[in-house]
Design an enzyme around this catalytic site. Structure first.
Site, PDB file in Angstrom:
ATOM      1  N   ASP A 129       0.829  -1.201   0.000  1.00  0.00           N
ATOM      2  CA  ASP A 129       0.000   0.000   0.000  1.00  0.00           C
ATOM      3  C   ASP A 129       0.863   1.250   0.000  1.00  0.00           C
ATOM      4  OD1 ASP A 129      -2.101  -1.736   0.156  1.00  0.00           O
ATOM      5  OD2 ASP A 129      -2.385  -1.503   2.314  1.00  0.00           O
ATOM      6  N   LYS A 169      -7.911  10.382   9.826  1.00  0.00           N
ATOM      7  CA  LYS A 169      -7.428   9.660   8.646  1.00  0.00           C
ATOM      8  C   LYS A 169      -8.262   9.936   7.404  1.00  0.00           C
ATOM      9  CE  LYS A 169      -6.349   5.101   6.802  1.00  0.00           C
ATOM     10  NZ  LYS A 169      -6.243   3.645   7.043  1.00  0.00           N
ATOM     11  N   ASP A 195      -4.341   2.412  -5.252  1.00  0.00           N
ATOM     12  CA  ASP A 195      -2.944   2.554  -4.831  1.00  0.00           C
ATOM     13  C   ASP A 195      -2.513   1.433  -3.889  1.00  0.00           C
ATOM     14  OD1 ASP A 195      -4.468   3.293  -2.689  1.00  0.00           O
ATOM     15  OD2 ASP A 195      -3.346   5.096  -2.194  1.00  0.00           O
TER      16      ASP A 195
END
Length: 1483
Positions: free
Chosen positions: A943, A1012, A1219
């Site tokens: 990641d 986050k 991603d």
């Protein structure tokens, strides 16, 4: 005649001059034909199959990707057309398929080999680390070499709404809708209605428009098809009359397709002298239109072999006699390269895809459509044991057969399953009680009740369409009738049942109901898809392009020199046309309003048919009562002041959907059991029969589709398609061990690991007593509504999980594949929506690679690291993560061995089901004799660290930002989320000491999880309001178990406080990215408020007296005052989208436009739909704010595609979730190297510089409407100039001096033309001109420009800081006009920024959270609707010039400026190559 002197296309596509055509020529040709026919007898001894042979041939080659500075060799790929096989009358020799042709061809020479990837060398560290690569590999595939100064440009800014015909008997609308209607009518055999449509099209187009010829060709071809039917539906005389009267009589010029159709009809359905005369007539007419037309007519692939042989023998004066079949030489494929090229171009069939006929008992291929299911063990697809070939070939053929059945028989299989379940119930005596009746039986009952209603509706449609009388002129059946007739009633009824249950079993409805518009549109789309699937399933594989090429080669040898058949044919145009409503597979798109009406009709019939039998006990008497109740109901609610129709589900049926697996409903877009078809076109790839768009998207700007088609035709999308193919051919399996555990928990009703429990433990609040205060009752009502929303959300989620488990069960022992498509930015997504690796933790935990790979020592270590990552221990060093797994080995074994009966350690992970799968994999490996030899199938993830921020740091060379997102080497991973959380936590502690209420509430409670989501989405343009909602959701979750949770108002204030702190923290960390974001936003604002060079040119024409409202291909009407105003507004409208090209040559078009809604009348209620078009104005705010994040998304996609291509080249299994990149544990070191090399390769090029060069070329000659502060020097001088100009006689007096006029556009365009002249005297004249734009440029005031809509920047950006960045950027731009040094030095910039920060800190001390909320409310009230949509509206909204001190005084003025772009921001000192030493770039 209008044919005379008109430049036309041989195939209505490419323009080239040709001889004059007129009526006298026609008569002369006709007379000469009769004379020749009397003197000559046409030979009849044609063989059944036309003989031909070919010389050695070099076919198009997919050139390897090259660097931008490398030579760029382009070879156009041969385009094949659709084939059509027709049955001939018995009097004509039957048409047969031609024998496959090919030549010997070798591979192309070595100069086409790709150059080395990296221009630099890289030597990995000497330190031995298990997570680094052990060998150097070549770099990732190079980026296509392309010139940004010469991008793909499609001119569409002059698009106005095409002429619309009023709807009469269902015939009307714009030209595109008329063509859609024409195709539908021809497909159902309604020639009378089709004829009316062709005539209507002829009425609105000029006779020389290619669309008119195309409409007539469609009608002629349909008549030829009807001639082949038994009995024929039309006559040959009618076909000839149409050509003579409707085309020739209306001055419509024929083209190649016209002559081919007429020649085929003459050869097949005429005899004797009539045949000879007709053939000679059409050949002579083709000659009169030039050699290109004649050559294309003779070499067309549409002729059968017998037809083509006869045609060649008809012309002994032009061609030698063709050889017979016996004389044809054998074709030799001398090399593997030549054979591969021939297969790729369709000259010979691909043996890998050829399924030989198998003699077999029971079900054969012809009866597969009646099977219950592709995976049904009771009635499976027979394995081709008797087929010749290896076992591997048989298995591939078997998978291909099963895949075709999956795609072609979903509806039939569902119907058969429903019937079978119902018959079983009848046999055992169970009748219709809802709680005991399986869903399949219930669906069969609905289907059988609905079928007669559908059949009756079709009868009424036929009656209405056959009798168009004034009494039914407004009947909606005229509109949707031809489309409804495209499918059989059985399919229509089944699709209705399947569609509505799919809607309610998905995760997208609310509280047991869903919007009527969604239900109707979904069903309409399914009808369109099913029809297109039927069309494709009836088509034979096409090799027309190869056949035409072969025929040209042979004719070149037979020709006696009068015509040159050896030269390549004219290329087909790729310009969009109104007639382009079919793709190359024959798939038809339905009008949006027609799909809405079709869906509404069928939903209404289903509402009348679908009932459930409900039994209850009478609470008073205890008697069991039964009643038949509607399964669905139609209601209306009001949402945001608008009346919204909803379809609601019976509550007992909703409960049933939660618990019972439903088979035969999710038959659409399932995972494939064979590798997906490689992508070659906009709808050609993925599924073999199921049509899917390669570029997905909602109903939006169709410019993206047009650009994509053009790029595909040019060959620009080859690498993108190759990347999608790599993702699609990754084989998957269901992890059976995890599935068993999940199924056990599901059946037990447990709510573990994101599984929704069967019974929700939600307590309703007690109702306030009578007489309670209104506020108390409102709070109770709000809590009740929140609980109902929560219950509805859980219900839909559980239904969706039910579907996921059912899909996993069906594929439990299968190897399957996910075809991929992409969004308009190039980001790839799997097409099957129910169960895929981009889903939740549940879906990912159920999946594993079908192919395994031995772990090795390195793989075993990465498997342990992967477990730590899944558990949430992912911010430590790699060695510490490995140690984490070893320290918890007992818990891992317990989780793997006793997942539900043990201590359930795995449920504490961030991704519990994936963690459980990893525990089982690690246990199996450690229990094996040699763990390093264990064959692992578990995907291991790598990641990125907030990948968008990584791209920004690399683009700006931001060293500080790069270190925060692991671009810089470090001993431990940097966590941007933890870093932001620490900054917010520190500010919160400081403010809590000062008594700030929100800080006191949150002191010590700010966690990484709270910040986050906002940090992650900030880089992609999340607004402050969106950030506030995200933070509030996290705070609600954080305080959910608190004994005294804060009120909703307190949480709202706290969310505002935290959101602002997050923005502030991001701003301090990624200060270097602001200039790039601002530059991107500034470019987008200029583009979105501009008019193009084509619009300016058209304004000149209008000023000179040209008052055409529509494009030149349409017939024009006399202009009224209203139409003139409409024309002017259209030419001043902002229609320009932000368009750019990715490094892999994919064009990206932002689809944000303002589309006006329209009401569609249906049998249920009026439904609002949006039908965008190229004539709609763009949404300035969305274009500006979405561009920076969309641009970053396109870079994300490029990085992923490059990595996928290289992994495939090296033999690595690869999967991607944007991603997050997946492969086997043993291959992680290789994947890490590829990811780093691809990222470095991208950012070693000047991405922003290339974008600037593309913008300069793409928007050259455009002008944008800028806003200046009225007190600036430039504005004052412009006002003075306008005052002098407008006091002259004849100048309108009602125009404000603050408004820019059309005349200023024309004058400025003249100045720009003079300045760019090669003649010194003209340049001098341009320099001496004084215009508002020249005044602005001369003033060099970088603070004069006012930005109406600020771009979304990383973190918090104050107004003063934004103005500073803007002034700095525009100052550099103004300094380039005459080469003067302009702008502050680096020291002055630093000093100015420091002053700004001090000033902002002083102001911040006086702010309160309440003021923040007030500011937020004020900001949210600013709506885009108040902004001008075009220059005309903007001018109207400016107030007249008045005294400065008055309340309504002018504060800004408008001026038209040439579209230029600021200089690219200077890059920082971060060297992107350093990330190759970063162990945590992806980890």
């Amino acid at each position: 005649m209008l044919w005379s002197g008109v430049e036309r296309l041989p195939s209505a596509t490419s323009r080239r001059s040709r001889p004059t055509w007129n009526r006298q020529n026609y008569l002369n040709i006709h007379s000469a034909m009769l004379v020749r026919a009397a003197r000559r007898k046409i030979r009849r001894d044609a063989s059944q199959r036309t003989p031909y042979f070919l010389e050695p041939l070099t076919l198009p080659w997919l050139c390897p990707a090259q660097m931008r500075w490398a030579s760029n060799s382009t070879v156009s790929a041969t385009q094949s057309s659709d084939s059509r096989r027709q049955k001939l009358p018995r009097t004509i020799s039957p048409r047969t398929e031609s024998r496959s042709l090919a030549t010997s061809a070798d591979f192309l020479p070595s100069q086409f080999d790709p150059p080395p990837f990296s221009a630099y060398t890289y030597t990995p560290s000497d330190r031995a680390r298990p997570w680094t690569s052990d060998r150097i590999r070549p770099g990732t595939p190079g980026i296509f070499g392309w010139d940004p100064a010469n991008p793909l440009i499609i001119r569409g800014s002059l698009s106005t709404a095409a002429p619309r015909l009023s709807m009469k008997f269902g015939i009307g609308g714009d030209p595109t809708e008329l063509f859609q209607n024409l195709h539908a009518c021809l497909r159902v055999g309604r020639f009378d209605r089709a004829a009316a449509l062709v005539r209507r099209l002829t009425d609105i187009y000029r006779s020389d428009a290619p669309e008119v010829t195309e409409a007539h060709n469609l009608y002629l071809k349909a008549m030829l098809d009807a001639l082949h039917r038994v009995p024929p539906e039309v006559t040959m005389a009618e076909l000839q009359d149409w050509f003579t009267k409707e085309m020739y009589g209306r001055d419509v010029e024929p083209n190649v397709d016209t002559f081919v159709t007429m020649l085929r009809a003459s050869l097949e359905f005429l005899e004797g002298s009539a045949r000879d005369q007709s053939v000679r007539r059409y050949l002579d007419l083709a000659k009169s239109l030039g050699p290109e037309v004649f050559e294309a007519v003779n070499s067309s692939a549409e002729y059968s072999e017998s037809e083509w042989d006869s045609l060649v023998r008809f012309q002994p004066d032009i061609f030698d006699e063709p050889p017979t079949i016996d004389e044809q030489p054998n074709i030799d494929f001398s090399t593997p390269g030549g054979r591969a090229i021939a297969i790729a171009n369709g000259l010979i069939p691909d043996p890998a895809l050829t399924v030989k006929p198998v003699p077999q008992k029971g079900l054969g291929l012809k009866t597969l459509n009646q099977a219950l299911s592709a995976f049904d063990p009771v009635n499976p697809v027979p394995f081709p044991n008797q087929m010749e070939g290896s076992q591997e070939e048989k298995e591939k053929a078997f998978a291909y057969m099963r895949q075709l059945r999956l795609e072609e028989s979903a509806v039939e299989a569902a119907i058969e399953r429903w019937r079978h379940e119902n018959e079983k119930l009848q046999k055992i005596g169970v009748h219709g009680i809802l709680k005991s009746q399986p869903m399949e039986s219930l669906m069969w009952q609905w289907y059988t009740k609905m079928l007669p209603l559908v059949e009756q509706e079709l009868k009424e449609v036929k009656t209405v369409l056959a009798n168009p009388i004034p009494a039914n002129v407004s009947n909606n059946r005229h509109i949707y009738g031809p489309y409804l007739e495209l499918l059989k009633p059985e399919k229509l009824a089944a699709l209705s049942v399947m569609s509505i249950l799919n809607d309610f079993a998905s995760a997208h409805h609310f509280g047991g109901s869903t919007k009527l518009s969604v239900v109707t549109m979904t069903l309409g789309n399914l009808i369109e898809t099913e029809h297109n699937l039927d069309v494709q399933s009836k088509q034979a594989p096409s090799n027309w392009g190869s056949k035409s090429f072969a025929r040209r080669q042979l004719l070149g040898k037979l020709s006696r020199g009068r015509y040159n058949f050896n030269k390549p044919p004219l290329p087909k145009s790729i310009e969009p046309s109104d007639s382009m409503v079919l793709d190359k597979n024959g798939c038809l798109s339905f009008p949006l309003h027609v799909k809405t009406r079709l869906g509404a009709v069928l939903v209404e019939l289903l509402l009348r048919s679908a009932t459930v039998l409900v039994k209850r006990e009478d609470p008073k008497t205890g008697q069991i009562l039964s009643s038949v109740q509607p399964a669905f109901s139609h209601t209306s609610t009001f949402e945001k002041g608008k009346k919204i129709g909803r379809i609601s589900l019976h509550y007992q049926l909703a409960e049933k959907l939660e618990k019972e697996p439903i088979k035969g409903v999710t038959g659409f877009r399932l995972p494939m059991v064979v590798e997906p078809k490689p992508w070659t076109g906009i709808r050609d790839g993925g599924y073999y029969r199921y049509p899917t768009d390669v570029v997905r998207g909602k109903t939006c700007d169709d410019a993206q589709r047009t650009y994509a088609i053009s790029a595909i035709e040019k060959g620009d999308m080859k690498q993108v398609f190759a990347g999608l193919d790599v993702l699609g051919k990754t084989p998957w399996q269901i992890n059976q061990d995890v599935f068993k555990v999940m199924l056990q928990a599901w059946n037990a009703g447990e709510g573990i690991g994101e599984l929704v429990p069967e019974k929700l433990n939600l307590q309703y609040p007690p109702e306030p007593p009578q007489g309670a205060p209104a506020k108390q009752r409102m709070e109770w009502s709000a809590k009740m509504k929140a609980i109902e929303c929560e219950i509805g959300g859980y219900h839909s989620k559980r239904c969706f999980q039910n579907f996921q488990l059912e899909t996993a069960r069906a594929y439990l022992k299968e190897t399957f594949y996910y075809p991929h498509s992409m969004d308009f930015r190039g980001r790839a997504y799997p097409v099957p929506p129910i169960l895929n690796h981009m889903g939740s933790d549940i879906a990912r935990g159920l999946l594993r690679f079908a192919k395994g790979k031995e772990l090795g020592i390195v793989g075993l270590q990465w498997l342990k690291v992967h477990l730590a990552n899944l558990y949430g221990f992912d911010k430590a060093s790699l060695k510490e993560r490995e140690d984490f797994a070893m320290e918890h080995l007992s818990e891992i074994y317990d989780s793997a061995t006793n997942p539900l009966s043990g201590n359930r350690w795995w449920l504490g992970a961030e991704d519990p089901w994936q963690c459980l799968a990893c525990c089982m994999e690690l246990r199996n490996a450690l229990d094996s004799p040699d763990p390093s030899r264990y064959v692992s199938q578990l995907p291991v993830h790598q990641d990125g660290t907030c990948n968008g921020l990584q791209h920004y740091a690399a683009l700006g060379g931001d060293k500080a930002g790069a270190s925060q997102v692991n671009l810089e080497p470090a001993d431990r991973p940097q966590d941007i989320y933890t870093g932001v959380a620490e900054l917010v936590r520190a500010d919160c502690a400081k403010d809590a000491k000062d008594g700030v209420a929100a800080a006191v509430l949150l002191d010590g409670k700010i966690t990484r999880k709270v910040v986050k989501r906002t940090v992650m989405t900030n880089v992609y343009g999340v607004t402050f309001e969106g950030a506030r909602r995200q933070v509030k959701d996290e705070l609600v979750d954080m305080f959910s178990n608190s004994k005294e949770p804060p009120t909703d108002y307190q949480l709202s204030l706290a969310a505002v406080y935290v959101a602002k702190k997050i923005f502030k923290a991001l701003s301090s960390i990624f200060n270097g990215a602001h200039e790039i974001q601002f530059w991107l936003g500034e470019c987008a604002e200029r583009i979105a408020t501009s008019i193009t060079a084509e619009q300016i040119k058209r304004l000149h024409q209008v000023a000179d007296g040209d008052q055409r409202l529509y494009a030149s291909k349409y017939k024009q009407t006399k202009m009224t005052a209203v139409m003139k105003k409409k024309l002017k507004n259209s030419l001043l409208a902002y229609k320009t989208s932000v368009i750019w090209t990715t490094p892999l040559k994919m064009p990206v078009v932002q689809p944000y436009r303002k589309t006006k809604p329209s009401e569609v009348q249906t049998c249920l209620q009026d439904i609002t739909i949006f039908e965008p078009s190229a004539s709609d104005i763009v949404s300035k705010r969305k274009q500006l704010q979405a561009f920076p994040p969309n641009f970053i998304h396109s870079l994300d996609a490029t990085h992923m595609m490059l990595s996928a291509l290289k992994c495939d080249e090296m033999g690595l299994t690869f999967a991607s979730v944007h991603d997050s990149f997946w492969t086997h544990a043993a291959d992680i070191p290789h994947l890490n190297y590829i990811l780093r090399d691809a990222f470095v390769r991208m950012h070693s090029e000047d991405i922003i510089g290339r974008l600037a060069a593309e913008f300069k070329a793409r928007y050259a000659g455009s002008m944008y409407l800028a806003t200046l502060k009225v007190d600036s020097v430039a504005a004052q001088q412009i006002l003075a100039l306008r005052h002098q100009q407008r006091i002259k006689p004849g100048t309108p007096k009602n125009t404000s001096l603050a408004s820019a006029t059309t005349d200023e556009i024309l004058v400025e365009a003249k100045r720009q033309k003079l300045l760019s002249s090669n003649k010194p005297e003209e340049r001098k004249e341009g320099e001496d001109m004084i215009t508002p734009a020249s005044i602005y440029e001369a003033a060099k005031d970088s603070t004069a420009i006012v930005q109406d809509c600020a771009p979304s920047l990383l973190g918090e950006t104050t107004a003063k800081k934004a103005k500073f960045i803007q002034g700095k950027m525009i100052g550099r731009e103004l300094s380039e006009f005459e080469g003067h040094a302009f702008g502050a030095s680096a020291a002055e910039e630093a000093e100015a920024l420091e002053e700004l920060e001090v000033d902002e800190k002083e102001k911040a001390a006086d702010r309160t959270v309440g003021k923040d909320m007030s500011a937020l409310d004020t900001a949210s009230e600013t709506s885009e609707g108040r902004k001008p949509n075009n220059a005309a509206q903007a001018s109207k909204e400016e107030t007249a010039e008045s005294k400065p001190k008055k309340k309504n005084s002018v504060k800004k003025i408008q001026v038209w400026l040439p579209v230029t772009f600021p200089p690219v921001p200077k890059k920082g000192d971060f060297d992107v190559r350093r990330l190759k030493e970063s162990a945590y770039f992806f980890s």
